[in-house]
Design a protein around this motif. Sequence first.
Motif, short mmCIF file in Angstrom:
data_model
loop_
_atom_site.label_atom_id
_atom_site.label_comp_id
_atom_site.label_asym_id
_atom_site.label_seq_id
_atom_site.Cartn_x
_atom_site.Cartn_y
_atom_site.Cartn_z
N ASP A 35 46.25 17.49 -32.88
CA ASP A 35 48.03 16.94 -32.82
C ASP A 35 48.50 15.61 -33.09
OD1 ASP A 35 50.15 16.33 -30.77
OD2 ASP A 35 50.72 17.19 -30.17
N PRO A 36 49.14 15.28 -33.82
CA PRO A 36 49.34 13.54 -34.19
C PRO A 36 49.84 12.77 -33.22
CG PRO A 36 50.60 14.98 -35.72
CD PRO A 36 50.46 17.03 -34.76
N VAL A 37 50.41 13.39 -32.49
CA VAL A 37 50.52 12.35 -31.34
C VAL A 37 49.92 12.69 -29.76
CG1 VAL A 37 52.89 11.30 -29.46
CG2 VAL A 37 52.95 11.81 -32.83
N PRO A 38 48.62 13.28 -30.22
CA PRO A 38 47.97 13.76 -28.63
C PRO A 38 48.33 12.99 -26.75
CG PRO A 38 46.72 12.18 -30.04
CD PRO A 38 47.95 12.05 -30.78
N PRO A 39 48.55 13.49 -26.22
CA PRO A 39 49.04 13.24 -24.67
C PRO A 39 47.97 12.29 -24.70
CG PRO A 39 49.25 15.92 -24.71
CD PRO A 39 48.80 14.86 -26.13
N GLN A 40 48.28 11.50 -23.59
CA GLN A 40 47.01 10.38 -23.35
C GLN A 40 46.36 11.17 -22.07
OE1 GLN A 40 46.50 7.04 -24.16
NE2 GLN A 40 44.81 6.93 -22.96
N SER A 41 46.21 12.05 -21.89
CA SER A 41 45.68 12.81 -21.05
C SER A 41 44.40 13.71 -21.15
CB SER A 41 46.63 13.59 -20.08
OG SER A 41 47.48 14.45 -21.08
#
Length: 469
Positions: A200-206
């Motif tokens: 994912d190019p914008v991964p969730p911080q989680s």
Amino acid sequence: MSLPVPSPTATLQAWLSYLESLHRSAIDLGLERIRAVSAKLNLTLPFVKITVGGTNGKGSTCAMLEAILLASGYKTGTYTSPHLIDFNERIRVNGEFASDAQIIAQFHRIEQTRGDITLSYFEYTTLAGLMLFEQEKMDVAVLEVGLGGRLDAVNLVDADCAIITSVDIDHTDYLGDTREKIGFEKAHIFRPGRPAICADPVPPQSIIDHAARIQADLWLFGKDFNYSGDRQQWAYGGRGQRRSGLAYPALRGANQLLNAAAALAALEALRPTLVVPQQAVRIGLSQAALPGRLQILPGTPTIILDVAHNPHAAAALGQNLDNMGYFPHTHAVLGMLNDKDIAGVVAKLAHRVDRWYCASLPGPRGTSGEALAAAVRQAVAASSSTPSMEEGSREVKRVQPAGQGADSRPGVRAHAPAPVATGSVSVSSFDNPVQAFAEARKQASDSDRILVFGSFATVGPVLGELGRG
């Protein structure tokens, strides 16, 4: 109440009906039951294991991994879900569907062993796939995570490498209603000290936080691996490996290079264990096949099959449709489950479709054609007040090289159709997808296109009907 236990000579369908009746609910997340039965079965799984989770792109990534590993000479087992037509699609041994007899043998063994522990349909079939891979002495298994990750049956497996393809909103009743909550659930397929690939190019911080907490070896797209390309070829770049001069994957779609890069990152991370020659990558990418994912059938009118069933996938589908060229009219056969974001899906395609054929889907989760048609009319009307074209998915916008789209082969021209006025859009309802598709074929001219999408339960029956035609 469950059905009587089938005999070892019963049909596969009899066994599947029994499994559906066995557990109190179709979806019952948790690992306690499957772990207990796995221990009774003495499963050891002595092969390399790659798990693939994510909101969208899982099936494509599994298909490319499977094809590359087979081209490399490895005995490869692949477990995916759900199926389009036949259950056997879920369990593949060396690229071939498992036979009824092979699957029934595993079901019978589980039934003899589980005692009073009831298993859900998915838990039962996951165990059957793993048992068959162990029995057939696979070198490597590619395992698609069914729902989420933390409590999914496939997370029974301690993967040697885990991949998260994308994170977006879906299955909110089980996973949460934000990308951070969903990312947390999916990140639990990672294992301490082992490669954890996030495409994912914008991964969730989680995801990042969980990987750090368990000290997984996190590979992030754009940092640890990437891709580049032009209209003729593309290249993968990882931490210590570059693969250049690659032909585009046989699988169509604007996000397939992202999925291919994730697959190659996993293989790079497993280099001490799996040797994958460059030629095997080329062959595998050219031979990977996955029905129902932007599947374009030959002949006229053009027929496109896609199982897109959430807004994230529908946005990518919309961009792929734009890149296909000009068609006078687009006819959409749509069937969806009632726990999906129907309005969100339709909104991504509202300006691209002239005629909607809304089909009822069976079962308690199926939406009736009439209810679906009402939702489509409402979504189309709402979209008419904002006629600007929807952008593609987050992955497409962030990582797509210049000139890439649904089909990046030379000579394919992009065309963005003008928005369709609300008054010119027709919406009708039907008892099932096959009936809806038959009407779409009657109404479509040879120069039009027919899109069938919204669920595996929509695409599967139509694909089966086409196969019989």
